[in-house]
Scaffold this motif. Sequence first.
Motif, PDB file in Angstrom:
ATOM      1  N   LYS A 532      -5.227   0.104  10.911  1.00 52.55           N
ATOM      2  CA  LYS A 532      -5.698   0.773  12.132  1.00 52.55           C
ATOM      3  C   LYS A 532      -4.674   0.612  13.260  1.00 52.55           C
ATOM      4  O   LYS A 532      -4.336   1.574  13.972  1.00 52.55           O
ATOM      5  N   LYS A 533      -4.166  -0.604  13.414  1.00 48.26           N
ATOM      6  CA  LYS A 533      -3.173  -0.849  14.458  1.00 48.26           C
ATOM      7  C   LYS A 533      -1.916  -0.013  14.223  1.00 48.26           C
ATOM      8  O   LYS A 533      -1.352   0.576  15.152  1.00 48.26           O
ATOM      9  N   LEU A 534      -1.460   0.035  12.964  1.00 49.22           N
ATOM     10  CA  LEU A 534      -0.249   0.800  12.644  1.00 49.22           C
ATOM     11  C   LEU A 534      -0.451   2.291  12.901  1.00 49.22           C
ATOM     12  O   LEU A 534       0.456   2.978  13.396  1.00 49.22           O
ATOM     13  N   LEU A 535      -1.640   2.800  12.550  1.00 53.25           N
ATOM     14  CA  LEU A 535      -1.930   4.222  12.791  1.00 53.25           C
ATOM     15  C   LEU A 535      -1.934   4.513  14.289  1.00 53.25           C
ATOM     16  O   LEU A 535      -1.448   5.567  14.736  1.00 53.25           O
ATOM     17  N   GLU A 536      -2.492   3.604  15.075  1.00 54.34           N
ATOM     18  CA  GLU A 536      -2.517   3.788  16.532  1.00 54.34           C
ATOM     19  C   GLU A 536      -1.104   3.760  17.114  1.00 54.34           C
ATOM     20  O   GLU A 536      -0.840   4.377  18.150  1.00 54.34           O
ATOM     21  N   LYS A 541       2.539   7.324   7.234  1.00 54.97           N
ATOM     22  CA  LYS A 541       1.665   6.867   6.139  1.00 54.97           C
ATOM     23  C   LYS A 541       2.465   6.315   4.952  1.00 54.97           C
ATOM     24  O   LYS A 541       2.010   5.395   4.267  1.00 54.97           O
ATOM     25  N   THR A 542       3.645   6.866   4.697  1.00 62.49           N
ATOM     26  CA  THR A 542       4.478   6.345   3.604  1.00 62.49           C
ATOM     27  C   THR A 542       4.899   4.914   3.891  1.00 62.49           C
ATOM     28  O   THR A 542       4.879   4.040   3.007  1.00 62.49           O
ATOM     29  N   ALA A 543       5.251   4.649   5.130  1.00 60.27           N
ATOM     30  CA  ALA A 543       5.662   3.297   5.512  1.00 60.27           C
ATOM     31  C   ALA A 543       4.497   2.316   5.394  1.00 60.27           C
ATOM     32  O   ALA A 543       4.677   1.156   5.004  1.00 60.27           O
ATOM     33  N   ILE A 544       3.301   2.796   5.719  1.00 61.97           N
ATOM     34  CA  ILE A 544       2.112   1.932   5.604  1.00 61.97           C
ATOM     35  C   ILE A 544       1.886   1.534   4.150  1.00 61.97           C
ATOM     36  O   ILE A 544       1.655   0.359   3.828  1.00 61.97           O
ATOM     37  N   LYS A 545       1.966   2.492   3.258  1.00 61.43           N
ATOM     38  CA  LYS A 545       1.755   2.196   1.825  1.00 61.43           C
ATOM     39  C   LYS A 545       2.827   1.248   1.303  1.00 61.43           C
ATOM     40  O   LYS A 545       2.532   0.337   0.521  1.00 61.43           O
ATOM     41  N   GLU A 546       4.061   1.466   1.726  1.00 62.13           N
ATOM     42  CA  GLU A 546       5.148   0.594   1.264  1.00 62.13           C
ATOM     43  C   GLU A 546       4.962  -0.841   1.754  1.00 62.13           C
ATOM     44  O   GLU A 546       5.338  -1.793   1.081  1.00 62.13           O
ATOM     45  N   PHE A 591     -14.757   0.109  -0.199  1.00 64.21           N
ATOM     46  CA  PHE A 591     -13.560   0.273   0.623  1.00 64.21           C
ATOM     47  C   PHE A 591     -13.904   0.293   2.119  1.00 64.21           C
ATOM     48  O   PHE A 591     -15.009   0.655   2.525  1.00 64.21           O
ATOM     49  N   TYR A 592     -12.887  -0.091   2.906  1.00 65.26           N
ATOM     50  CA  TYR A 592     -12.974  -0.005   4.360  1.00 65.26           C
ATOM     51  C   TYR A 592     -12.105   1.177   4.794  1.00 65.26           C
ATOM     52  O   TYR A 592     -10.896   1.196   4.539  1.00 65.26           O
ATOM     53  N   LYS A 593     -12.723   2.164   5.469  1.00 61.88           N
ATOM     54  CA  LYS A 593     -12.014   3.411   5.768  1.00 61.88           C
ATOM     55  C   LYS A 593     -11.628   3.491   7.248  1.00 61.88           C
ATOM     56  O   LYS A 593     -12.435   3.163   8.129  1.00 61.88           O
ATOM     57  N   VAL A 594     -10.406   3.915   7.453  1.00 63.30           N
ATOM     58  CA  VAL A 594      -9.930   4.246   8.799  1.00 63.30           C
ATOM     59  C   VAL A 594      -9.410   5.678   8.729  1.00 63.30           C
ATOM     60  O   VAL A 594      -8.596   6.004   7.851  1.00 63.30           O
ATOM     61  N   ILE A 595      -9.867   6.546   9.650  1.00 61.75           N
ATOM     62  CA  ILE A 595      -9.563   7.975   9.558  1.00 61.75           C
ATOM     63  C   ILE A 595      -8.917   8.451  10.850  1.00 61.75           C
ATOM     64  O   ILE A 595      -9.387   8.136  11.955  1.00 61.75           O
TER      65      ILE A 595
END
Length: 655
Positions: A532-536, A541-546, A591-595
């Motif tokens: 959530k912090k990274l999305l804000e 999204k690729t960096a988040i998965k990596e 799962f915990y979802k952040v959208i």
Amino acid sequence: MKRFFTILLLVLSSIAVAQELEDKSLLTIDGTSYDAGTFMRVYLKNLDVVQDEEQKDIDNYLDLYIDYRLKLNQAYELGLDEKESYKKELKNYRQSLAQAYLTDTEVTDALVQEAYNRMTREVKASHILVKVGPGDAPQDTLRAWNKINSIKTELDKGGDFAQIARAQSEGPSAGNEGQLGWFSVFKMVYPFETAAFETPVGKHSKIFRTDYGYHIVKIYEDRKARGKVTVAHIMTMDSRDATEKTAEKRIKEVYKQLQETGKFEELAREFSDDMNSGPRGGKLDRFGTGGLNAPVFEDTAFGLEEKGQYSEPFETKFGWHIVKLIEKHPLGGFKELEATITDKIRKAPRARKITDSFNKNLREKYQVTRSDDVLAVLNQVITDSIMPNKWQYDLNHATVKKTVFEIKDKKYTYGDFYKFVMQRQKKDFTNYASKEEKIKKLYDDYIDSSIAAYYDENLEFENKDFAFIYNEYKEGLLLFDLLETKIWNKAKEDSLGQQAYYNEHKEKYQWKRRLDIIMTQNTTEEVAQEVKKLLEQGTDKTAIKEQFNVDGRTKVMISSGIVEETYNRLPDNFEVTIGVSSIYHDKKTGFYKVIVVNEILEPTQKTLDEARGAVINDYQQQLEKDWLDSLRNGRKIKLNKKTFKKVKKAIEKNA
């Protein structure tokens, strides 16, 4: 789809049709007569399938029946019954349908009931085996018999079963004193299973034989079947080449966290070494006794009493585990399991009892018996080359055209049998003690296969129920092909018709409010908070998965696209606002979802391409309505009102 469409027309039930109406003409279409008996069967059989109460009215149903016949007439006029694809599919359907009539239902029912009764129990047993194969020489069979008989005598005098099994058994379990553990029905070959379930606890069985040899089984315990269980587990394991063994230490650390947090699924995803169940929160497929080949694991799982209860750490041959009970599944009732058991029996060797009984009944029906005179001829004509499966028969041999037996008006000759032998020896690798034994077996098999084939080929004449059902299969498949030709294909391929229909009905095809989103599904709440912090912060999204999905572990799954606001993967209480959402816990998946909502798209008109699927479906329905309205044009339809009146009275008695 064809099978589903056809089965909608078929409910396999016995319909009582008044005999005096059976062949009475109910109506004619263009001079072709349709009998009252068939109409009554179709009506009564489909009565429970029809949902529309108006269609249950017999006068309304008559109109449906006439339309049905008109459709079939058109199918025949178009030559759809001559299509190779139709003939091939009809042949396959017939083979499947005939299976229900090529069996002894009494023996089948008895085997099904027997299997269910055994399914309610589990036995713990050991056994002693003396090996001998079906085709071993007589002297080898005698040696094996003498040995097993000697063992039986020793056991009868009080000999220790475990010691004798270790010393004399020739089976793979000998080194373990013959122990087989717990088992229930369908786990052993049928003769072995029968001996086990018919032997009292604490006793050993009589000598019995299977394809493996001679056996004696001893039963140590007998208990009520435990059913099946669904559990989740967390597993730690040490690789074979690990210099430091850490599995026990790690599972105990996980156990402490579990006691503190109670978050079993999250810990399984984070720490379990089982790469199959870990991502699912440790959940395993349901299993029963013997299902995992891990008695300690199974006993621990079945020992848990309450849903959500979990075990202390324990060790198996696979590693260290903590097991959590999700649900216990007691054995179902007979009616619930009858179809499953029947299917298993038909695929198992015990089905031979059904086949043998069925063939015996057919031999009596057609008065076909095995002849010693025929056997004598066969033993003279067929040489020893049959043993290595290299026999060749003489096309001009004097016996070729002579009759072996007859079924009604059909003769089966020696030549037919010789051809049967030529085909069978290509795939028969059974060991036989002698040429005479092999010829006798082939002769018996030829009789059985011939009478079964004759009965199958003539089922339409031998069995009225089959004839009726098979005819409806034929008509159902034909009607499917007709609708495909006249309606479905046209609706899919007529682009101008689709465009015209769309232009006339645009108001039907509107987008609901849509959302341009990025959806993240996270294994734990802690991961979700970081995501959530990274999305804000606008992190890609690729960096988040990596960042999170390393070492083969998936902690974050991300998908994106435009969806309607009713999209089923959005949380039920999802608040639609632009930007990064709060964290939603999906209890169904864990799962915990952040959208992230990038954009909200208000309702708009769909283009034809966007609405194509719905347009084709609606256009298809319009084509079908227009086609049905035109079916009776130019047709001469005449109803026999007196017969129809009698049909109504007869149906009232059956309905």
